[in-house]
Design an enzyme around this catalytic site. Structure first.
Site, PDB file in Angstrom:
ATOM      1  CD  GLN A  80      21.655 -10.468 -27.227  1.00  0.00           C
ATOM      2  OE1 GLN A  80      22.855 -10.432 -27.061  1.00  0.00           O
ATOM      3  NE2 GLN A  80      21.102 -10.645 -28.420  1.00  0.00           N
ATOM      4  CG  HIS A  81      18.884 -14.883 -27.312  1.00  0.00           C
ATOM      5  ND1 HIS A  81      18.821 -14.398 -28.590  1.00  0.00           N
ATOM      6  CD2 HIS A  81      20.218 -14.873 -26.965  1.00  0.00           C
ATOM      7  CE1 HIS A  81      20.065 -14.125 -29.015  1.00  0.00           C
ATOM      8  NE2 HIS A  81      20.922 -14.389 -28.038  1.00  0.00           N
ATOM      9  CG  ASP A 243      22.966  -9.376 -21.744  1.00  0.00           C
ATOM     10  OD1 ASP A 243      22.898  -9.613 -22.971  1.00  0.00           O
ATOM     11  OD2 ASP A 243      23.015 -10.289 -20.889  1.00  0.00           O
TER      12      ASP A 243
HETATM   13  N1  LIG Z   1      37.986 -12.643  -9.579  1.00  0.00           N
HETATM   14  C1  LIG Z   1      37.204 -13.505 -10.216  1.00  0.00           C
HETATM   15  N2  LIG Z   1      37.732 -14.586 -10.822  1.00  0.00           N
HETATM   16  C2  LIG Z   1      36.962 -15.464 -11.480  1.00  0.00           C
HETATM   17  N3  LIG Z   1      35.607 -15.359 -11.559  1.00  0.00           N
HETATM   18  C3  LIG Z   1      35.038 -14.311 -10.967  1.00  0.00           C
HETATM   19  C4  LIG Z   1      35.787 -13.327 -10.268  1.00  0.00           C
HETATM   20  N4  LIG Z   1      34.915 -12.421  -9.782  1.00  0.00           N
HETATM   21  C5  LIG Z   1      33.666 -12.812 -10.161  1.00  0.00           C
HETATM   22  N5  LIG Z   1      33.743 -13.945 -10.871  1.00  0.00           N
HETATM   23  C6  LIG Z   1      32.625 -14.698 -11.438  1.00  0.00           C
HETATM   24  O1  LIG Z   1      31.922 -13.910 -12.373  1.00  0.00           O
HETATM   25  C7  LIG Z   1      30.554 -14.312 -12.406  1.00  0.00           C
HETATM   26  C8  LIG Z   1      29.668 -13.122 -12.484  1.00  0.00           C
HETATM   27  O2  LIG Z   1      30.009 -12.414 -13.614  1.00  0.00           O
HETATM   28  P1  LIG Z   1      29.069 -11.304 -14.187  1.00  0.00           P
HETATM   29  O3  LIG Z   1      28.561 -10.476 -13.069  1.00  0.00           O
HETATM   30  O4  LIG Z   1      29.743 -10.677 -15.332  1.00  0.00           O
HETATM   31  O5  LIG Z   1      27.960 -12.216 -14.733  1.00  0.00           O
HETATM   32  P2  LIG Z   1      26.831 -11.756 -15.643  1.00  0.00           P
HETATM   33  O6  LIG Z   1      26.882 -12.612 -16.851  1.00  0.00           O
HETATM   34  O7  LIG Z   1      26.780 -10.268 -15.809  1.00  0.00           O
HETATM   35  O8  LIG Z   1      25.737 -12.123 -14.736  1.00  0.00           O
HETATM   36  P3  LIG Z   1      24.399 -12.417 -15.215  1.00  0.00           P
HETATM   37  O9  LIG Z   1      24.460 -13.842 -15.538  1.00  0.00           O
HETATM   38  O10 LIG Z   1      23.605 -12.102 -14.041  1.00  0.00           O
HETATM   39  O11 LIG Z   1      24.194 -11.540 -16.419  1.00  0.00           O
HETATM   40  C9  LIG Z   1      30.320 -15.124 -11.171  1.00  0.00           C
HETATM   41  O12 LIG Z   1      30.122 -16.463 -11.586  1.00  0.00           O
HETATM   42  C10 LIG Z   1      31.608 -15.013 -10.384  1.00  0.00           C
HETATM   43  O13 LIG Z   1      31.937 -16.221  -9.746  1.00  0.00           O
HETATM   44  O1  LIG Z   2      22.757 -15.336 -25.504  1.00  0.00           O
HETATM   45  C1  LIG Z   2      23.514 -14.420 -25.359  1.00  0.00           C
HETATM   46  C2  LIG Z   2      24.002 -13.616 -26.517  1.00  0.00           C
HETATM   47  O2  LIG Z   2      23.563 -14.092 -27.742  1.00  0.00           O
HETATM   48  C3  LIG Z   2      23.976 -14.088 -23.979  1.00  0.00           C
HETATM   49  O3  LIG Z   2      25.116 -13.292 -23.989  1.00  0.00           O
HETATM   50  C4  LIG Z   2      22.874 -13.469 -23.161  1.00  0.00           C
HETATM   51  O4  LIG Z   2      22.545 -12.213 -23.650  1.00  0.00           O
HETATM   52  C5  LIG Z   2      23.316 -13.440 -21.707  1.00  0.00           C
HETATM   53  O5  LIG Z   2      22.542 -12.660 -20.918  1.00  0.00           O
END
Ligand SMILES: Nc1ncnc2c1ncn2[C@@H]1O[C@H](COP(=O)(O)OP(=O)(O)OP(=O)(O)O)[C@@H](O)[C@H]1O
Ligand SMILES: O=C(CO)[C@@H](O)[C@H](O)CO
Length: 494
Positions: A80-81, A243
């Site tokens: 977002q944003h 998202d």
């Molecule tokens: N078992 C675990 N324990 C703690 N942290 C974890 C574990 N598995 C993954 N992570 C952390 O989760 C993070 C990724 O999370 P996720 O894929 O939800 O991020 P996201 O917010 O969807 O990614 P993006 O920023 O691309 O949107 C990484 O920083 C990773 O280190």
């Molecule tokens: O800023 C926000 C919601 O306000 C985050 O969750 C982004 O959407 C991350 O991708």
């Protein structure tokens, strides 16, 4: 088959959904570069997203073992944003400033003043604009890059930009638009007047895309992009969304009662509402959902970035990190971390830095540091959940998603700190799944055989019984004291 894409901060994830069985047949991902500066700059090159889109899609199709020609629809979820600026030819003018950019926090404060503070902003827009929202990035561009500002012909959010790349059409949908800070969540319309206070010529308002309903398609994929991605040239592109909006669909959170909590790069907690009941708490953002309703949400800017920083500092992989978290007791023997490495939105501390409290020669251990960062980031979510609860939102059960949800000790900590049972969906890539489900919904409308989103979610969203966590009354009570200490330290910072 439907393709769901989630363009996040760390990377793009893609998945292929078989809508008849409700099964995800294949997933793929590819990383993005982050442009960071000590002044809070967080930017990305939109061209990076396109490359990652292509790679992630190819990987998902390969894992699914299906031809891209079977794909009937594509749904795009985006961080977002973010602000994507295009010139009159549709070319990107500069890197996109992201949701986590705090370089433009001063511009946000300036705009908030103009709106009459948080209460004025709530009254006018239905949300109190916060650092990271798109609007402050426009003012920042005007003041820091006037030559770029003068050439703005189109203003898009990340997922709008990807939809434009896919279809050639400029448009936006209500969910993502509601996080821009120039959108009225009650009337579901752009607030052009606010943009005119940044640019009285009216050029910014003219650069806004048309808004479409969540159940609509943007249009068919462009032939050259279908060829590039190896997809069906007749595939339709859905409205898509932010998202968190897509995560709501991907966790079946499309009716009042459920709470989704995401432990990703950002931490978010959100619910569905069928009315725009704007919370009196300015930190609760009453966004629109991308399923025709509203999405009251709180967002913390420090979650797995903070746990990842401690993990990397100690040279641990996620398994070793999780094991250490599990070894330390509740409260990490007095070590408490305020994890505001990136400034913070909830609690509202945009200029804050992180800090460690209560260290002694006895408790300075790796396990306590790991536990303290997980507890500290989870307290931020509890702080936000309290605001949601105080706004009348129910939180009987939590659907937990995001990278952190893969950790068993973290799931238990969430259940104990929130005092609510935690369940994880089978597919933790909930935003990409939600995007694929929304695509099937939109295509069905386009074909005149409208399916209900309810029935689609029922078929495609399943819970993983092996990864739940129940709160324990004793542990929850033990956490209460630690949480009150966190709140006191936050009060001192404020
Ligand atoms: N078992 C675990 N324990 C703690 N942290 C974890 C574990 N598995 C993954 N992570 C952390 O989760 C993070 C990724 O999370 P996720 O894929 O939800 O991020 P996201 O917010 O969807 O990614 P993006 O920023 O691309 O949107 C990484 O920083 C990773 O280190
Ligand atoms: O800023 C926000 C919601 O306000 C985050 O969750 C982004 O959407 C991350 O991708």
């Amino acid at each position: 088959m439907y393709l769901g894409i989630d363009c996040g901060t760390q990377g793009t994830k893609a998945l292929v959904l078989d809508i008849h069985s409700g099964r995800v047949l294949g997933e793929g991902s590819a990383g993005h570069q982050l442009i960071s500066g000590a002044n809070g700059r967080r930017e990305q090159e939109p061209a990076d997203w396109l490359q990652a889109f292509e790679l992630a899609t190819a990987r998902a199709l390969q894992q699914a073992g299906v031809s891209g020609r079977e794909v009937l629809g594509i749904g795009v979820s985006g961080q977002q944003h973010g602000l994507v600026l295009l010139d009159a030819k549709g070319e990107v003018l500069r890197p996109a400033k992201l949701w986590c950019d705090t370089e433009s926090a001063a511009e946000n404060a300036q705009l908030l003043d103009l709106l009459g503070g948080e209460s004025g902003s709530l009254e006018r827009l239905g949300v109190a604009i916060a650092p990271g929202y798109t609007v402050s990035k426009l003012l920042w561009t005007r003041d820091h890059h006037p030559e770029v500002f003068a050439r703005i012909a189109y203003i898009l959010l990340p997922h709008d930009y990807l939809n434009y790349w896919l279809t050639g059409r400029f448009c936006a949908e209500y969910g993502d638009a509601s996080g821009s800070g120039y959108f009225n969540v009650r009337t579901r319309a752009w607030d052009s007047q606010l943009l005119e206070s940044i640019d009285p010529s009216g050029a910014l308002s003219r650069a806004l895309p048309e808004l479409i309903e969540s159940h609509r398609c943007v249009g068919p994929i462009r032939p050259q992009i279908a060829e590039l991605l190896g997809l069906n040239p007749r595939a339709l592109v859905a409205s898509g969304g932010g998202d968190n909006m897509m995560g709501a669909i991907g966790t079946g959170n499309i009716a009042p009662g459920a709470i989704t909590m995401s432990l990703g790069t950002s931490g978010t907690v959100y619910a569905y509402a069928d009315q725009p009941r704007v919370s009196p708490h300015p930190q609760v953002a009453t966004f629109c959902s991308s399923s025709a309703g509203w999405l009251p949400l709180i967002c913390t800017m420090n979650l797995t970035n903070a746990s990842g920083a401690i993990r990397e500092l100690l040279g641990l992989d996620v398994e070793a990190f999780g094991a250490l978290v599990g070894q330390a007791p509740i409260g990490a023997q007095g070590v408490l971390m305020l994890p505001f490495l990136n400034g913070e939105r909830v609690p509202a501390l945009p200029q804050a830095t992180a800090s460690l409290h209560g260290l002694t020669t006895d408790n300075l251990t790796r396990a306590n540091l790991c536990r303290a960062v997980v507890e500290g980031t989870t307290f931020g979510l509890r702080y936000g959940l309290d605001l949601l609860r105080d706004s009348g939102i129910r939180s009987d059960a939590i659907r937990l998603i995001g990278g952190g949800a893969k950790s068993a000790p973290w799931r238990q900590i969430v259940a104990d700190i929130m005092g609510a049972p935690v369940a994880c969906p089978q597919h933790t890539e909930a935003a990409a799944l939600g995007a694929a489900i929304q695509a099937a919904w939109c295509v069905s409308h386009e074909q005149g055989e409208a399916l209900s989103l309810d029935s689609l979610c029922e078929r495609c969203v399943t819970l993983d019984e092996t990864r739940g966590a129940q709160p324990d009354a004793l542990r929850s009570r033990a956490y209460e004291g630690v949480y009150q200490r966190y709140r006191e330290l936050v009060r001192q910072l404020q």
